[in-house]
Design a protein around this motif. Sequence first.
Motif, PDB file in Angstrom:
ATOM      1  N   LEU A  69       0.809  -1.219   0.000  1.00  0.00           N
ATOM      2  CA  LEU A  69       0.000   0.000   0.000  1.00  0.00           C
ATOM      3  C   LEU A  69       0.845   1.273   0.000  1.00  0.00           C
ATOM      4  O   LEU A  69       0.302   2.382  -0.026  1.00  0.00           O
ATOM      5  CB  LEU A  69      -0.929   0.014   1.224  1.00  0.00           C
ATOM      6  N   GLN A 125      -9.331  -2.089   6.221  1.00  0.00           N
ATOM      7  CA  GLN A 125      -9.946  -2.774   5.082  1.00  0.00           C
ATOM      8  C   GLN A 125      -8.976  -2.830   3.897  1.00  0.00           C
ATOM      9  O   GLN A 125      -8.835  -3.880   3.243  1.00  0.00           O
ATOM     10  CB  GLN A 125     -11.219  -2.036   4.682  1.00  0.00           C
ATOM     11  N   LYS A 126      -8.305  -1.719   3.626  1.00  0.00           N
ATOM     12  CA  LYS A 126      -7.324  -1.707   2.538  1.00  0.00           C
ATOM     13  C   LYS A 126      -6.212  -2.718   2.790  1.00  0.00           C
ATOM     14  O   LYS A 126      -5.769  -3.413   1.866  1.00  0.00           O
ATOM     15  CB  LYS A 126      -6.732  -0.306   2.389  1.00  0.00           C
ATOM     16  N   LEU A 163     -11.511   1.836   7.376  1.00  0.00           N
ATOM     17  CA  LEU A 163     -11.209   1.771   5.944  1.00  0.00           C
ATOM     18  C   LEU A 163      -9.728   1.490   5.701  1.00  0.00           C
ATOM     19  O   LEU A 163      -9.372   0.794   4.739  1.00  0.00           O
ATOM     20  CB  LEU A 163     -11.619   3.080   5.268  1.00  0.00           C
ATOM     21  N   LEU A 164      -8.854   2.022   6.574  1.00  0.00           N
ATOM     22  CA  LEU A 164      -7.428   1.713   6.445  1.00  0.00           C
ATOM     23  C   LEU A 164      -7.185   0.222   6.663  1.00  0.00           C
ATOM     24  O   LEU A 164      -6.447  -0.418   5.893  1.00  0.00           O
ATOM     25  CB  LEU A 164      -6.630   2.540   7.434  1.00  0.00           C
ATOM     26  N   ASP A 172      -5.050   9.104   5.733  1.00  0.00           N
ATOM     27  CA  ASP A 172      -4.901   9.702   4.410  1.00  0.00           C
ATOM     28  C   ASP A 172      -3.809  10.752   4.487  1.00  0.00           C
ATOM     29  O   ASP A 172      -3.420  11.201   5.571  1.00  0.00           O
ATOM     30  CB  ASP A 172      -6.216  10.295   3.900  1.00  0.00           C
ATOM     31  N   ARG A 187     -13.686  -6.809   4.869  1.00  0.00           N
ATOM     32  CA  ARG A 187     -13.383  -6.478   3.480  1.00  0.00           C
ATOM     33  C   ARG A 187     -14.617  -6.064   2.687  1.00  0.00           C
ATOM     34  O   ARG A 187     -14.496  -5.428   1.639  1.00  0.00           O
ATOM     35  CB  ARG A 187     -12.683  -7.659   2.804  1.00  0.00           C
ATOM     36  N   LYS A 190      -7.356  -6.269   2.230  1.00  0.00           N
ATOM     37  CA  LYS A 190      -7.643  -6.591   0.826  1.00  0.00           C
ATOM     38  C   LYS A 190      -6.385  -6.629  -0.054  1.00  0.00           C
ATOM     39  O   LYS A 190      -6.477  -6.895  -1.244  1.00  0.00           O
ATOM     40  CB  LYS A 190      -8.644  -5.574   0.266  1.00  0.00           C
ATOM     41  N   THR A 191      -5.221  -6.377   0.542  1.00  0.00           N
ATOM     42  CA  THR A 191      -3.992  -6.480  -0.251  1.00  0.00           C
ATOM     43  C   THR A 191      -3.742  -7.924  -0.655  1.00  0.00           C
ATOM     44  O   THR A 191      -4.219  -8.867   0.000  1.00  0.00           O
ATOM     45  CB  THR A 191      -2.777  -5.974   0.550  1.00  0.00           C
TER      46      THR A 191
END
Length: 536
Positions: free
Chosen positions: A165, A432-433, A429-430, A346, A453, A436-437
């Motif tokens: 990421l 989640q990212k 959300l972080l 972010d 996810r 999902k990697t």
Amino acid sequence: MRDFDYIIVGAGSAGCVLAERLSANGRHSVLVLEAGGRPRTPWIALPLGYGKTFYDPAVNWKYQTEPEETLGGRAGYWPRGKVVGGSGAINALVYARGLARDFDDWEEAGATGWNWDAVQKTYERLESRFDVDGTRTGEGPIHVQDVSDQIHRANRHFFAAAKELGLPRTPDMNGITPEGAGVYRINTSGGRRMHSARACLAPALRRANVTLMTGVLVERIGFEGKRATSVEVVHKGRAQSLQAGREIILAAGAVNSPRILQLSGLGPAELLREHGIAPLMDAPHVGGNLQDHLGINYYFRATEPTLNNVLRPLHGKIRAALQYALTRRGPLALSVNQCGGFFRSDAGQRAADQQLYFNPVTYTTTPDGKRTVVQPDPFAGFILGFQPTRPISRGRIDISAADALAPPRIRPDSLAAQEDQAQVIAGGLLCQKIAKTEALSRLIAAPMGEDLREMTPEQILADFRARCGTVFHPVGTCRMGADSTKSVVCPRLKVHGVAGLRVVDASVFPNITSGNTNAPTMMLATRAADLILEDA
């Protein structure tokens, strides 16, 4: 009993540091009062013993919050140390200084002299840092151990996911680049917990000018006019008045320091009168400004062995116990929190707004509602979790009766601020990212429960409300500041409006620090001792 120069109420993370520092010159007599006893259980010294002391009433106050509508009407469980060493004797051992911004914000909030430049120098005096090869930096009493050579190999997937990421990696979350994925440093020495009772109080007790009393119930502080002169206690069934020649220092923690002040007549006048206590001073901020970190874990079954496979089978427990006995290394010598780090959700964030945890173990809820890492699940699994670093919601802790044994009223007011809800979504959300990697997908066999996810932002917040819990970092209930109308203690930690009384523990934090709060509590006590000795 003879009089003492200083009486310290609480032999926890702060109180033990104070006892050592105030007694070192040999000129001052110091009495330390502790409600709990000396540690009798081996689970305190054993790093992974955290899983056993988490519910042990012999060493744990086991507090409960009031139900919170913002969390679906749930009450929270708050373990707090009731033993010499305090909460530092039963915590998960992570040593995190906090971020520079945290302490600059302290000064901006009125805590003059507590900016990052000042506290960084104090940390350097407090710590001895040990690399994996044994190289030592610093001569301080608190040992901070790099255990990156001992963590479970499943952690490599977390680091690979962060790299995928483009997230930073840090060699040391307490170093010059604290943000990014890393291995948590822990307070151990020789594979045993190195809390402030072992590091500071134990050597101090070898001095003739230090006395420790355990099993002491502090009922209130006694005053002559507006000067604190005594501590009224019950010890071994007998009421006693213990006299302080110089100062009384409350180091009883964010829950009990404000309670003792209120029982002594320092607090919101209406509340005190409600419980039949004559107000010595109307101090509405005593008990207010409560902050805490809230976190959540996402559980996954794993495609390869994790610590579950090591610690669940009887033969695995025996092997780990033998390794620890012979080498003081291995899974029993580590924290449950092995990896994680401070991250910006972010690029627009001015500092890290999320703290993440990656633990190569799962220990799901048992029928009696308890979790313990000492008995992990019978299948491979891991945890990915987060906590927003700087919540802004404020709650209160107050007495429930004019009785030192009555449980406190803990009202965290969690997620009351819209900004905190937004930070929860950002943290979810972080994670989640990361989940999902490609890197972490290789480790995920299946989610345990709802699948992070697939969650929408609204579902992330709803799930957080339903399952989140304290990360055991309550602070702020005797807030430090220059303005007596907005704080409880001044920047020299003296209680506004009275003499001979200070508060030195996490309750004086003007704002919560970004990470685990044990390290900044010990730092604060180290610097507080300097201020006390200067004033002497």
